[in-house]
Each structure stands twice: as C-alpha cells, then as structure tokens.
Scaffold this motif. Structure first.
Motif, PDB file in Angstrom:
ATOM      1  N   ALA A  82    -117.008  10.770   9.475  1.00 59.00           N
ATOM      2  CA  ALA A  82    -117.451  10.848   8.391  1.00 59.00           C
ATOM      3  C   ALA A  82    -117.686   8.972   8.453  1.00 59.00           C
ATOM      4  O   ALA A  82    -116.745   8.432   8.015  1.00 59.00           O
ATOM      5  CB  ALA A  82    -116.545  11.646   6.970  1.00 59.00           C
ATOM      6  N   LEU A  83    -118.618   8.895   7.609  1.00 55.80           N
ATOM      7  CA  LEU A  83    -119.393   7.164   7.870  1.00 55.80           C
ATOM      8  C   LEU A  83    -120.380   7.593   6.874  1.00 55.80           C
ATOM      9  O   LEU A  83    -120.754   8.336   7.012  1.00 55.80           O
ATOM     10  CB  LEU A  83    -119.365   6.909   8.911  1.00 55.80           C
ATOM     11  CG  LEU A  83    -120.599   7.551   9.947  1.00 55.80           C
ATOM     12  CD1 LEU A  83    -120.541   6.335  10.744  1.00 55.80           C
ATOM     13  CD2 LEU A  83    -119.479   8.151  10.850  1.00 55.80           C
ATOM     14  N   ALA A  84    -120.793   6.257   6.012  1.00 60.32           N
ATOM     15  CA  ALA A  84    -121.521   5.779   5.459  1.00 60.32           C
ATOM     16  C   ALA A  84    -122.361   5.173   6.253  1.00 60.32           C
ATOM     17  O   ALA A  84    -122.109   3.941   7.610  1.00 60.32           O
ATOM     18  CB  ALA A  84    -121.448   5.537   4.328  1.00 60.32           C
ATOM     19  N   PHE A 106    -123.876  14.230  15.206  1.00 60.35           N
ATOM     20  CA  PHE A 106    -124.225  13.513  14.129  1.00 60.35           C
ATOM     21  C   PHE A 106    -124.590  14.171  12.209  1.00 60.35           C
ATOM     22  O   PHE A 106    -126.116  13.636  13.151  1.00 60.35           O
ATOM     23  CB  PHE A 106    -123.525  12.059  13.354  1.00 60.35           C
ATOM     24  CG  PHE A 106    -122.980  10.962  14.206  1.00 60.35           C
ATOM     25  CD1 PHE A 106    -121.195  11.350  12.742  1.00 60.35           C
ATOM     26  CD2 PHE A 106    -122.152  11.451  15.370  1.00 60.35           C
ATOM     27  CE1 PHE A 106    -120.478  10.205  14.101  1.00 60.35           C
ATOM     28  CE2 PHE A 106    -121.261  10.437  15.860  1.00 60.35           C
ATOM     29  CZ  PHE A 106    -120.417  10.546  15.327  1.00 60.35           C
ATOM     30  N   THR A 107    -124.401  15.041  11.753  1.00 61.70           N
ATOM     31  CA  THR A 107    -125.418  15.246  10.487  1.00 61.70           C
ATOM     32  C   THR A 107    -125.304  14.503   9.514  1.00 61.70           C
ATOM     33  O   THR A 107    -124.537  14.233   8.995  1.00 61.70           O
ATOM     34  CB  THR A 107    -125.305  16.677   9.808  1.00 61.70           C
ATOM     35  OG1 THR A 107    -124.707  17.549  11.271  1.00 61.70           O
ATOM     36  CG2 THR A 107    -126.037  16.916   8.978  1.00 61.70           C
ATOM     37  N   GLY A 108    -126.584  13.889   8.944  1.00 61.30           N
ATOM     38  CA  GLY A 108    -127.075  13.162   8.182  1.00 61.30           C
ATOM     39  C   GLY A 108    -127.627  13.934   6.999  1.00 61.30           C
ATOM     40  O   GLY A 108    -128.161  14.593   6.738  1.00 61.30           O
ATOM     41  N   PRO A 109    -128.113  12.960   5.827  1.00 62.66           N
ATOM     42  CA  PRO A 109    -128.602  13.048   4.890  1.00 62.66           C
ATOM     43  C   PRO A 109    -130.386  14.071   5.602  1.00 62.66           C
ATOM     44  O   PRO A 109    -130.336  13.654   5.396  1.00 62.66           O
ATOM     45  CB  PRO A 109    -129.285  12.221   4.061  1.00 62.66           C
ATOM     46  CG  PRO A 109    -128.303  11.154   4.266  1.00 62.66           C
ATOM     47  CD  PRO A 109    -128.047  11.354   5.773  1.00 62.66           C
ATOM     48  N   GLY A 110    -129.777  15.186   4.503  1.00 61.65           N
ATOM     49  CA  GLY A 110    -131.522  16.203   4.548  1.00 61.65           C
ATOM     50  C   GLY A 110    -131.123  16.493   6.154  1.00 61.65           C
ATOM     51  O   GLY A 110    -130.641  16.864   6.368  1.00 61.65           O
ATOM     52  N   ALA A 111    -132.090  16.692   6.504  1.00 60.65           N
ATOM     53  CA  ALA A 111    -132.655  17.270   7.956  1.00 60.65           C
ATOM     54  C   ALA A 111    -132.569  16.372   9.137  1.00 60.65           C
ATOM     55  O   ALA A 111    -132.483  16.741  10.060  1.00 60.65           O
ATOM     56  CB  ALA A 111    -133.866  17.879   7.891  1.00 60.65           C
ATOM     57  N   THR A 112    -132.334  14.761   8.476  1.00 57.50           N
ATOM     58  CA  THR A 112    -131.585  13.693   9.750  1.00 57.50           C
ATOM     59  C   THR A 112    -130.701  14.261  10.251  1.00 57.50           C
ATOM     60  O   THR A 112    -129.547  15.078  10.059  1.00 57.50           O
ATOM     61  CB  THR A 112    -131.445  12.362   9.161  1.00 57.50           C
ATOM     62  OG1 THR A 112    -130.690  12.350   8.148  1.00 57.50           O
ATOM     63  CG2 THR A 112    -132.999  12.895   8.269  1.00 57.50           C
ATOM     64  N   SER A 113    -130.619  13.571  11.586  1.00 57.31           N
ATOM     65  CA  SER A 113    -129.580  13.539  12.824  1.00 57.31           C
ATOM     66  C   SER A 113    -129.379  12.746  13.289  1.00 57.31           C
ATOM     67  O   SER A 113    -129.958  11.514  13.666  1.00 57.31           O
ATOM     68  CB  SER A 113    -129.285  14.533  13.265  1.00 57.31           C
ATOM     69  OG  SER A 113    -130.679  14.814  14.381  1.00 57.31           O
ATOM     70  N   VAL A 114    -127.748  11.823  13.808  1.00 59.60           N
ATOM     71  CA  VAL A 114    -128.021  10.651  14.965  1.00 59.60           C
ATOM     72  C   VAL A 114    -127.857  11.173  16.346  1.00 59.60           C
ATOM     73  O   VAL A 114    -126.307  12.333  16.366  1.00 59.60           O
ATOM     74  CB  VAL A 114    -127.147   9.593  14.195  1.00 59.60           C
ATOM     75  CG1 VAL A 114    -126.325   8.667  15.201  1.00 59.60           C
ATOM     76  CG2 VAL A 114    -127.921   8.784  13.458  1.00 59.60           C
ATOM     77  N   LYS A 129    -130.140   6.647   5.521  1.00 59.19           N
ATOM     78  CA  LYS A 129    -129.074   6.355   4.486  1.00 59.19           C
ATOM     79  C   LYS A 129    -127.973   7.345   4.297  1.00 59.19           C
ATOM     80  O   LYS A 129    -129.098   8.219   3.679  1.00 59.19           O
ATOM     81  CB  LYS A 129    -129.505   5.622   3.332  1.00 59.19           C
ATOM     82  CG  LYS A 129    -128.046   5.010   2.030  1.00 59.19           C
ATOM     83  CD  LYS A 129    -129.284   3.731   1.126  1.00 59.19           C
ATOM     84  CE  LYS A 129    -127.673   3.266  -0.296  1.00 59.19           C
ATOM     85  NZ  LYS A 129    -128.333   2.710  -0.608  1.00 59.19           N
ATOM     86  N   GLY A 130    -127.115   6.987   3.900  1.00 56.08           N
ATOM     87  CA  GLY A 130    -126.054   8.337   3.704  1.00 56.08           C
ATOM     88  C   GLY A 130    -124.711   8.742   4.453  1.00 56.08           C
ATOM     89  O   GLY A 130    -124.875   8.401   5.689  1.00 56.08           O
ATOM     90  N   VAL A 131    -124.127   9.160   4.054  1.00 59.22           N
ATOM     91  CA  VAL A 131    -122.633   9.693   5.002  1.00 59.22           C
ATOM     92  C   VAL A 131    -123.740  10.644   6.215  1.00 59.22           C
ATOM     93  O   VAL A 131    -124.193  11.674   5.971  1.00 59.22           O
ATOM     94  CB  VAL A 131    -121.659  10.656   3.841  1.00 59.22           C
ATOM     95  CG1 VAL A 131    -120.592  11.079   5.090  1.00 59.22           C
ATOM     96  CG2 VAL A 131    -121.485   9.772   2.876  1.00 59.22           C
ATOM     97  N   HIS A 132    -122.788  10.528   7.750  1.00 58.76           N
ATOM     98  CA  HIS A 132    -122.998  11.666   8.549  1.00 58.76           C
ATOM     99  C   HIS A 132    -121.631  11.907   8.977  1.00 58.76           C
ATOM    100  O   HIS A 132    -120.776  10.979   8.698  1.00 58.76           O
ATOM    101  CB  HIS A 132    -123.499  10.370   9.778  1.00 58.76           C
ATOM    102  CG  HIS A 132    -125.112   9.932   9.503  1.00 58.76           C
ATOM    103  ND1 HIS A 132    -125.406   9.108   7.786  1.00 58.76           N
ATOM    104  CD2 HIS A 132    -126.802   9.919   9.729  1.00 58.76           C
ATOM    105  CE1 HIS A 132    -126.303   8.834   8.290  1.00 58.76           C
ATOM    106  NE2 HIS A 132    -127.402   9.634   9.145  1.00 58.76           N
ATOM    107  N   THR A 133    -121.585  13.667   9.756  1.00 58.51           N
ATOM    108  CA  THR A 133    -120.056  14.118   9.762  1.00 58.51           C
ATOM    109  C   THR A 133    -120.287  14.004  11.389  1.00 58.51           C
ATOM    110  O   THR A 133    -121.994  14.405  11.448  1.00 58.51           O
ATOM    111  CB  THR A 133    -120.082  15.160   8.793  1.00 58.51           C
ATOM    112  OG1 THR A 133    -120.983  15.878   8.991  1.00 58.51           O
ATOM    113  CG2 THR A 133    -120.249  14.483   7.621  1.00 58.51           C
ATOM    114  N   ALA A 134    -119.915  14.499  12.103  1.00 58.08           N
ATOM    115  CA  ALA A 134    -119.583  15.362  13.076  1.00 58.08           C
ATOM    116  C   ALA A 134    -118.760  15.626  13.704  1.00 58.08           C
ATOM    117  O   ALA A 134    -117.177  15.712  13.105  1.00 58.08           O
ATOM    118  CB  ALA A 134    -120.137  14.037  14.497  1.00 58.08           C
TER     119      ALA A 134
END
Length: 453
Positions: A16-18, A366-374, A439-444
C-alpha cells in the motif's frame, strides 16, 4: 518434474502506498589477476573456474567428469565477477552469447561448425555474462555428434564463450580455454591459465652442485624426525637463503642465525630416499649442499571401520514474512520511495535429491483510485541475504520502474539447508510513481514462488 510452492494470494503481502523519494543500489566486481594475452591457444585472455560450492576449481591437473557442474568468472576469488563482452568484442557488434566446445579449425564457423554448444546471455547486473555454466555434458546441441563425439574423440579441445551475430553463425569475439578429454573414463582436465611473469634468474640444476661446494655436516637428520638441522657455518651467518632438493620436493627459504644455523621442515620427503639439499643466494648461486636420508623405526598399525548413516527430513518449504501488509509510504510523481524491508523469508531444502531451487518474485499491477492502474514493473527490489550457505546466493536487484522480475535467491544443485537451519533472505522494496499516476492509494499483490530446478 518441477515442484512449485507459492506464497499464495491468501498469504500474499499487500503493498500500500500513496503518491514521496528513494534511492538505487549498485554493485561492482573485483578484477582478476593479470594473465597472458593472448594465451598460447590463441584466446585473448581467459576465465576462472568454480564448482557447485562456489569454490575454485582451477587446481592444476584437477579431473572432472562430463556431468560435473562448473561455472566461469572473470576473477579468481569473486565467483560473481562477470565476464565483460567489451573485453572481447566491440560494443554493438554482437547480439547473442554462446558457450561452446570446438577444435581450432571449428572456431570461426559458430553454430555452423562448433562440435557442441548452448545459448547463454549477458544478463548480469553490470551487463556481463554472470556465472555461465560449463557443464560439458549439458552442451547437447552441435555438429557431427555433439558432445558425445567430443568424448569419443579424446585429445585437446577448446571450451569457452563466444559473442556472435547472424543467429550464432558469426563469432565477433571469443574467450576460451584448452581441455584434454579422456574418452575411456569420460573425464577431462583444463590446461592451466598462463600468466605474465617477470623474467627471473636461471633455476638451480643438479649440475650446479659441484664437488667444491659439498659441505659435510650441512644437514643433520634424526630417526623418526622430518625436521632437518642446518649448519651452514659463520660464512652464511644471518642470511636468508633459498633451498631446494634433488629429487625435487623441497623449495623455500631458510633464515640462518648468527652462527649460520637454522631448521628446515622436510615432511614431504619420503623415508629412505637419498636426497641432495642445497642452499643458494637470491640469484640462485649455490653456496653449499649436502646429502641426507630420513629414517624411521618399524611402525605397526591397526585399523577400525567407522560407519554412520546420514538421514534427512525431506523438507522443502518456504516460510513467508509475518507481515501481510506493507506500506511503502508517500511518493511524488516520477520519484522513488524510500526502501522498505519486505521481511525475512525462510527457505528449507532437506530433500533426498538436492536439485537446487529458485525463489522467484512477481507482483500484480497496482490498482489506483477509480479505474486507474500502474504497471507491476513500478515495483523495485534489492535482495539482501541474511543467512546464506554454500551454493546459495541472493539474486540481482531490480530498479523500480525498470526491468523484469527475477529471483530473490537461487540454489545450485547439491546445496542444502538441513532440517532446522533455513536460508534467510530479505529484500528492500521501492516504488517509482509514473509521471501521470493518479493521486491516491495504490495496492498490488506480491507473490513469492519456491521452484525446484
């Protein structure tokens, strides 16, 4: 059959990270000793050999069988020193790396003429060839019978690495060593590496031991002792002289005291052999010599057989870090987080057959806010071995935002941990935020796989 054990999604660590900064890790290898270039076989340079325990395998005359695991390095001590392609081929002139066995007449034809070969790569952390395996029995591709014909033919062959183009057909640069094959026993030996050495004085030969230099009483030996008492007289008092023998066996220096007296350990000289020992100056000028014969009393011996049976548990497992959620902190766009430790990962290998293993690391996107990903490759790692044993090494680091996932640790065939003494590996995790990350928390989900070789 491969055995795969996974630190599965149910036990996987959540990252988890912002969106805050970090660093990078680099490594370097020590250079090898200077060698003659070219070698007498034509190779521009050479390489060093190590066995499955990462111990030097370059003892003169050492015999290997065709299934013996060996690997090469550019340094005679650092077995992880990479073989640099730039030492043998101009940058940009080659695109593939091969290991090969060939006669001198078969060298330049690459995969079209080498008797046996296999594909390798320059994938080390510094862009070189890292621990290339030179197990001859594994080089099953080739021409005119491949490796079987090599052992059937006997004689001298060339074994090494080639940097090639044109799908391996055109060698651009090569480095190799000479091996002598004994097909009757399926074994071989490597010719020693040749070194550039300064020219020294002519060695002492037996003809230098003239009658005028014979010194009665120079050497005194006693029954059952291999320590020689040396009395060279006051003319040699306080000197440090070289000594040697005929037949050969002793060769070193002796320090004489104010009376010209000293001692020499003759443990390597057989009993009852008549031996000539000489003393010489630093330029190998003989100053004295004498004859001695070691003797011993009659010795009787008795033997007792000692037997012990080794057992094992058959254990092959991974114990994942206790933490199931890891927070890598805050990071600005296009910056890297400060490294955070994953936590200790323990691996046990106490199987009947020690095949070796890889501890692989992968991550989901990494899943981000909304439908975003990294993308998953935004995650970086730098393995740190906290408890390693022979034949087990930490893997190469991966920079955040670059490269592909690899291994946290790898074990050669024959390496073991025992039932209660695991290998312990940790890794520092980093994350590079893309310049357009939301911007926001991303998880993987981070996954570790223990895979038998």
């Amino acid at each position: 059959m491969s055995i795969s054990k996974k630190w599965s999604a149910a036990a996987a660590g959540l990252l988890a990270l912002a969106l805050a900064s970090g660093g990078a890790v680099s490594a370097s290898a020590a250079p090898g000793d200077p060698i003659k270039n070219p070698q007498s076989n034509g190779s521009n340079g050479s390489f060093y050999l190590f066995d499955e325990n990462a111990e030097s395998a370059d003892a003169p005359g050492q015999v290997f069988d065709r299934a013996q695991y060996l690997f090469a390095a550019s340094d005679n001590v650092d077995y992880l020193s990479e073989i640099d392609p730039d030492d043998y081929a101009a940058p940009g002139t080659w695109d593939t790396v091969y290991k090969f066995v060939a006669k001198p007449s078969e060298l330049n034809g690459g995969t079209g003429s080498w008797r046996a070969y296999a594909l390798d790569s320059a994938a080390g952390p510094n862009g070189g060839v890292l621990t290339p395996a030179l197990t001859l029995g594994d080089l099953t591709a080739g021409n005119n019978g491949s490796i079987d014909s090599v052992f059937a033919a006997d004689g001298d062959w060339l074994v090494g690495l080639a940097f090639t183009t044109n799908a391996g057909v055109t060698p651009v640069g090569m480095v190799y060593r000479t091996v002598t094959i004994d097909g009757d026993t399926d074994t071989y030996t490597y010719a020693p590496i040749e070194y550039d050495v300064p020219v020294g004085p002519e060695p002492v030969v037996e003809a230098d031991l003239t009658a005028g230099l014979e010194t009665t009483g120079l050497v005194t030996e006693t029954v059952d002792s291999k320590i020689l008492a040396i009395d060279a007289g006051v003319a040699q008092a306080g000197k440090t002289l070289s000594y040697g023998t005929f037949p050969a066996g002793l060769a070193d220096q002796v320090i004489l005291d104010a009376n010209g007296v000293g001692t020499i350990d003759a443990s390597v000289v057989p009993y009852w052999q008549t031996t000539k020992l000489y003393l010489a100056e630093s330029d190998n000028t003989v100053v004295a010599w004498d004859t001695f014969t070691l003797s011993q009393d009659q010795i009787t011996t008795d033997t007792t057989d000692v037997t012990v049976e080794v057992t094992n548990s058959g254990k092959f497992s991974i114990v994942a870090p206790a933490a199931q959620s890891i927070d890598l902190g805050d990071v600005r766009r296009n910056r890297v987080t400060t490294p955070v430790a994953l936590g200790a990962v323990s691996v046990f290998d106490d199987r009947d057959e020690l095949k070796g293993w890889n501890l692989n690391i992968t991550s989901s996107a990494f899943t981000g806010p909304g439908a975003t990903s990294v993308p998953a490759n935004a995650l970086g790692y730098a393995p740190v071995g906290t408890t390693l044993v022979g034949g087990i090494t930490a893997g190469a680091a991966k920079l955040a935002g670059e490269g592909t996932f690899g291994v946290l640790a790898t074990a050669d065939a024959g390496s073991a941990t025992g039932e209660f003494e695991p290998v312990v590996i940790d890794t520092n995790l980093t994350f590079k935020a893309p310049i357009n990350a939301a911007k926001g928390v991303h998880t993987a989900v981070l996954t570790l796989d223990l895979v038998s070789k």
